[in-house]
Design a protein around this motif. Structure first.
Motif, PDB file in Angstrom:
ATOM      1  N   SER A  20       0.843  -1.194   0.000  1.00 12.94           N
ATOM      2  CA  SER A  20       0.000   0.000   0.000  1.00 12.94           C
ATOM      3  C   SER A  20       0.881   1.247   0.000  1.00 12.94           C
ATOM      4  N   PRO A  21       0.526   2.270  -0.791  1.00 12.21           N
ATOM      5  CA  PRO A  21       1.315   3.494  -0.829  1.00 12.21           C
ATOM      6  C   PRO A  21       0.967   4.486   0.270  1.00 12.21           C
ATOM      7  N   GLN A  22      -0.026   4.193   1.091  1.00 10.47           N
ATOM      8  CA  GLN A  22      -0.438   5.109   2.149  1.00 10.47           C
ATOM      9  C   GLN A  22       0.687   5.328   3.160  1.00 10.47           C
ATOM     10  N   CYS A  23       0.609   6.449   3.863  1.00 15.09           N
ATOM     11  CA  CYS A  23       1.591   6.766   4.894  1.00 15.09           C
ATOM     12  C   CYS A  23       1.351   5.885   6.119  1.00 15.09           C
ATOM     13  N   ALA A  24       2.329   5.084   6.482  1.00 13.55           N
ATOM     14  CA  ALA A  24       2.168   4.145   7.594  1.00 13.55           C
ATOM     15  C   ALA A  24       1.890   4.869   8.903  1.00 13.55           C
ATOM     16  N   GLN A  25       2.598   5.952   9.159  1.00 13.93           N
ATOM     17  CA  GLN A  25       2.419   6.657  10.428  1.00 13.93           C
ATOM     18  C   GLN A  25       1.005   7.217  10.567  1.00 13.93           C
ATOM     19  N   ARG A  26       0.475   7.772   9.491  1.00 14.40           N
ATOM     20  CA  ARG A  26      -0.878   8.322   9.555  1.00 14.40           C
ATOM     21  C   ARG A  26      -1.910   7.223   9.779  1.00 14.40           C
ATOM     22  N   VAL A  27      -1.713   6.087   9.109  1.00 12.28           N
ATOM     23  CA  VAL A  27      -2.642   4.965   9.285  1.00 12.28           C
ATOM     24  C   VAL A  27      -2.588   4.464  10.726  1.00 12.28           C
ATOM     25  N   LEU A  28      -1.381   4.370  11.297  1.00  9.10           N
ATOM     26  CA  LEU A  28      -1.240   3.930  12.681  1.00  9.10           C
ATOM     27  C   LEU A  28      -1.905   4.913  13.644  1.00  9.10           C
ATOM     28  N   GLN A  29      -1.673   6.186  13.438  1.00  9.33           N
ATOM     29  CA  GLN A  29      -2.253   7.204  14.317  1.00  9.33           C
ATOM     30  C   GLN A  29      -3.769   7.169  14.269  1.00  9.33           C
ATOM     31  N   SER A  30      -4.323   6.987  13.089  1.00  2.00           N
ATOM     32  CA  SER A  30      -5.775   6.929  12.947  1.00  2.00           C
ATOM     33  C   SER A  30      -6.349   5.671  13.578  1.00  2.00           C
ATOM     34  N   ALA A  31      -5.733   4.529  13.297  1.00  2.00           N
ATOM     35  CA  ALA A  31      -6.236   3.261  13.831  1.00  2.00           C
ATOM     36  C   ALA A  31      -6.138   3.200  15.344  1.00  2.00           C
ATOM     37  N   ALA A  32      -5.153   3.888  15.921  1.00  2.00           N
ATOM     38  CA  ALA A  32      -4.956   3.849  17.373  1.00  2.00           C
ATOM     39  C   ALA A  32      -6.060   4.575  18.127  1.00  2.00           C
ATOM     40  N   GLN A  33      -6.888   5.332  17.426  1.00  2.00           N
ATOM     41  CA  GLN A  33      -7.933   6.103  18.097  1.00  2.00           C
ATOM     42  C   GLN A  33      -9.089   5.243  18.579  1.00  2.00           C
ATOM     43  N   SER A  34      -9.163   3.997  18.157  1.00  2.00           N
ATOM     44  CA  SER A  34     -10.249   3.120  18.605  1.00  2.00           C
ATOM     45  C   SER A  34      -9.939   2.583  19.994  1.00  2.00           C
ATOM     46  N   SER A  35     -10.618   1.517  20.394  1.00  2.00           N
ATOM     47  CA  SER A  35     -10.442   0.987  21.755  1.00  2.00           C
ATOM     48  C   SER A  35      -9.922  -0.443  21.718  1.00  2.00           C
ATOM     49  N   GLY A  36      -9.537  -0.943  22.881  1.00  2.00           N
ATOM     50  CA  GLY A  36      -9.050  -2.306  22.993  1.00  2.00           C
ATOM     51  C   GLY A  36      -7.542  -2.374  22.947  1.00  2.00           C
ATOM     52  N   PRO A  37      -6.984  -3.548  23.203  1.00  2.00           N
ATOM     53  CA  PRO A  37      -5.524  -3.699  23.201  1.00  2.00           C
ATOM     54  C   PRO A  37      -4.936  -3.599  21.797  1.00  2.00           C
ATOM     55  N   ILE A  38      -3.667  -3.263  21.735  1.00  2.00           N
ATOM     56  CA  ILE A  38      -2.920  -3.238  20.492  1.00  2.00           C
ATOM     57  C   ILE A  38      -1.902  -4.370  20.560  1.00  2.00           C
ATOM     58  N   ILE A  39      -2.003  -5.322  19.644  1.00  2.00           N
ATOM     59  CA  ILE A  39      -1.118  -6.489  19.645  1.00  2.00           C
ATOM     60  C   ILE A  39      -0.199  -6.415  18.434  1.00  2.00           C
ATOM     61  N   ILE A  40       1.108  -6.334  18.685  1.00  2.00           N
ATOM     62  CA  ILE A  40       2.097  -6.282  17.617  1.00  2.00           C
ATOM     63  C   ILE A  40       2.755  -7.653  17.512  1.00  2.00           C
ATOM     64  N   MET A  41       2.672  -8.255  16.323  1.00  2.00           N
ATOM     65  CA  MET A  41       3.193  -9.605  16.079  1.00  2.00           C
ATOM     66  C   MET A  41       4.484  -9.515  15.273  1.00  2.00           C
ATOM     67  N   ILE A  42       5.537 -10.205  15.731  1.00  2.00           N
ATOM     68  CA  ILE A  42       6.856 -10.109  15.105  1.00  2.00           C
ATOM     69  C   ILE A  42       7.359 -11.515  14.758  1.00  2.00           C
ATOM     70  N   HIS A  43       7.624 -11.746  13.491  1.00  2.00           N
ATOM     71  CA  HIS A  43       8.120 -13.053  13.049  1.00  2.00           C
ATOM     72  C   HIS A  43       9.622 -13.157  13.269  1.00  2.00           C
ATOM     73  N   GLY A  44      10.172 -14.341  13.002  1.00  2.00           N
ATOM     74  CA  GLY A  44      11.588 -14.576  13.197  1.00  2.00           C
ATOM     75  C   GLY A  44      12.357 -14.769  11.908  1.00  2.00           C
ATOM     76  N   TYR A  45      13.379 -15.578  11.996  1.00  2.00           N
ATOM     77  CA  TYR A  45      14.351 -15.818  10.925  1.00  2.00           C
ATOM     78  C   TYR A  45      13.718 -16.474   9.698  1.00  2.00           C
ATOM     79  N   LYS A  46      14.289 -16.165   8.521  1.00  2.00           N
ATOM     80  CA  LYS A  46      13.977 -16.815   7.248  1.00  2.00           C
ATOM     81  C   LYS A  46      12.745 -16.264   6.523  1.00  2.00           C
ATOM     82  N   TYR A  47      12.123 -15.216   7.034  1.00  2.00           N
ATOM     83  CA  TYR A  47      10.990 -14.628   6.325  1.00  2.00           C
ATOM     84  C   TYR A  47      11.434 -13.411   5.516  1.00  2.00           C
ATOM     85  N   GLN A  48      10.688 -13.109   4.473  1.00  2.00           N
ATOM     86  CA  GLN A  48      10.999 -11.981   3.596  1.00  2.00           C
ATOM     87  C   GLN A  48       9.683 -11.389   3.089  1.00  2.00           C
TER      88      GLN A  48
END
Length: 301
Positions: A20-48
Motif C-alpha cells: 500500500s502506498p499510504q503513509c504508515a504513520q498516519r494509518v497507525l495514528q488513525s487506527a490507534a484512536q479506537s479501543s481495545g488492546p494493540i497487539i504487535i506480532m513479530i516473526h523470526g528468521y527466514k521470512y521476507q
C-alpha cells in the motif's frame, strides 16, 4: 479488530504499509484512536516480506489461519499489527539486523502509544523476533509496552536483562516461552553467536526478573497448571521442534488469553500455579539459581 500490515524497507529502513502506498504513520495514528488492546506480532528468521515463498503476511500472519486469527485479532475489539522485516541471510547478519530493526519497532510503539496512551500495547514474538522485541523494548518509554510474549526466543539472557533495565522494560511484563524441544536450536545459537560472551545463555535457559515469568511448555506439571486456568495446551509431539510454541494446539489461544485478560491471568497468579522447578533440560545442565520457572516453545523455517 483492525489489522495493519507493516514492513521495514531493507533499502531505506523506513516503515511502510504492506502493498500500500499510504503513509504508515498516519494509518497507525488513525487506527490507534479506537479501543481495545494493540497487539504487535513479530516473526523470526527466514521470512521476507513480499517474497512469493517466504512472505510472513501470506503464512503465519494470514488473517484467517495464522497468528491474527488465533490470537483473536481478527475477531474482537482492538488493533493488530503484523510487523514484517527482511530476515533472510546468514544467521549472524540477521541477528545484527534484528537489533537494528528494533529501532523501527520502537518507533511504531511510540506512535501508537502517543496516539492512544490509555491502550495496552502487547508484543508477541517468535525466534529471532524476540531480539527485535527486546531491542525495541530497550528503546521505548516507560509504560509504552504492557505485556511481551517471547516464544522460544533466539536471543541472549544479557540482552533480555538490558531490555528489562530500560524504562519500558521495568514496567512491562515478560512471558518467556520455552521448551526442551528447542534445546538443540538454543545450543547451536549459542555456539554460533555467543563467541564474544561464551558464558551468556539463550532465553531457553530462563529470564531472571520480578516482572518476567518462564513457562516451560513441555513440562507435564506446567501443562496441568495451565489446564486449571482454562488454557489447555497439547503435549509435545516430538523431541526436537523450533515451532511448537505456536503450532501446538492451544498455545496461541493461551497467549491470546494472557493479552486479553491481564487481570484474570495476572503474572503472580500464573506463577503461583506453576511448578517451582522446570523439568531438567535434555541437552543442558539444569537451570541454576532460578525459582518459579516456567517455559514454552517452537519455530518455522
Amino acid at each position: 479488530m483492525a489489522l495493519i500490515r507493516l514492513n521495514v524497507s531493507p533499502e531505506t529502513g523506513r516503515i511502510e504499509l504492506h502493498q500500500s502506498p499510504q503513509c504508515a504513520q498516519r494509518v497507525l495514528q488513525s487506527a490507534a484512536q479506537s479501543s481495545g488492546p494493540i497487539i504487535i506480532m513479530i516473526h523470526g528468521y527466514k521470512y521476507q516480506p513480499g517474497s512469493a515463498r517466504h512472505c510472513p503476511h501470506r503464512s503465519i500472519f494470514d488473517a484467517a489461519t495464522g497468528w491474527p486469527a488465533q490470537l483473536g485479532v481478527t475477531a474482537g475489539a482492538g488493533l493488530g499489527i503484523c510487523f514484517g522485516w527482511a530476515a533472510r541471510g546468514s544467521l549472524a547478519r540477521m541477528f545484527e539486523t534484528a537489533q537494528q530493526v528494533g529501532q523501527q519497532l520502537a518507533q511504531v510503539i511510540a506512535t501508537v502509544h502517543k496516539a492512544a496512551p490509555h491502550r495496552a500495547v502487547h508484543l508477541v514474538a517468535h525466534s529471532m523476533g524476540a531480539e527485535v522485541a527486546l531491542s525495541a523494548l530497550a528503546q521505548s518509554a516507560k509504560g509504552a509496552v504492557s505485556r511481551v510474549v517471547l516464544i522460544t526466543g533466539a536471543s541472549f539472557q544479557s540482552h533480555a536483562a538490558r531490555a528489562l533495565r530500560s524504562p519500558a522494560g521495568k514496567t512491562a511484563e515478560i512471558f518467556n516461552i520455552t521448551s526442551r524441544e528447542n534445546d538443540l536450536f538454543d545450543f547451536v545459537f549459542e555456539r554460533l553467536l555467543g563467541q564474544d560472551a561464551p558464558e551468556d545463555r539463550a532465553l531457553g535457559q530462563g529470564i531472571t526478573a520480578p516482572n518476567a515469568l518462564n513457562i516451560q511448555l513441555d513440562c507435564p506439571d506446567t501443562l496441568a497448571a495451565l489446564t486449571t486456568l482454562g488454557c489447555g495446551i497439547a503435549p509435545p509431539q516430538s523431541h526436537i521442534c523450533h515451532w511448537s510454541g505456536y503450532t501446538r494446539p492451544g498455545a496461541l489461544a493461551f497467549y491470546a488469553q494472557l493479552l486479553a485478560h491481564p487481570d484474570l491471568l495476572s503474572l503472580p497468579r500464573v506463577a503461583s500455579l506453576l511448578p517451582p522447578r522446570p523439568s531438567p533440560r535434555w541437552s543442558r545442565l539444569p537451570l541454576a539459581g532460578l525459582t518459579k520457572t516456567r517455559i514454552m516453545g517452537r519455530l518455522p523455517a
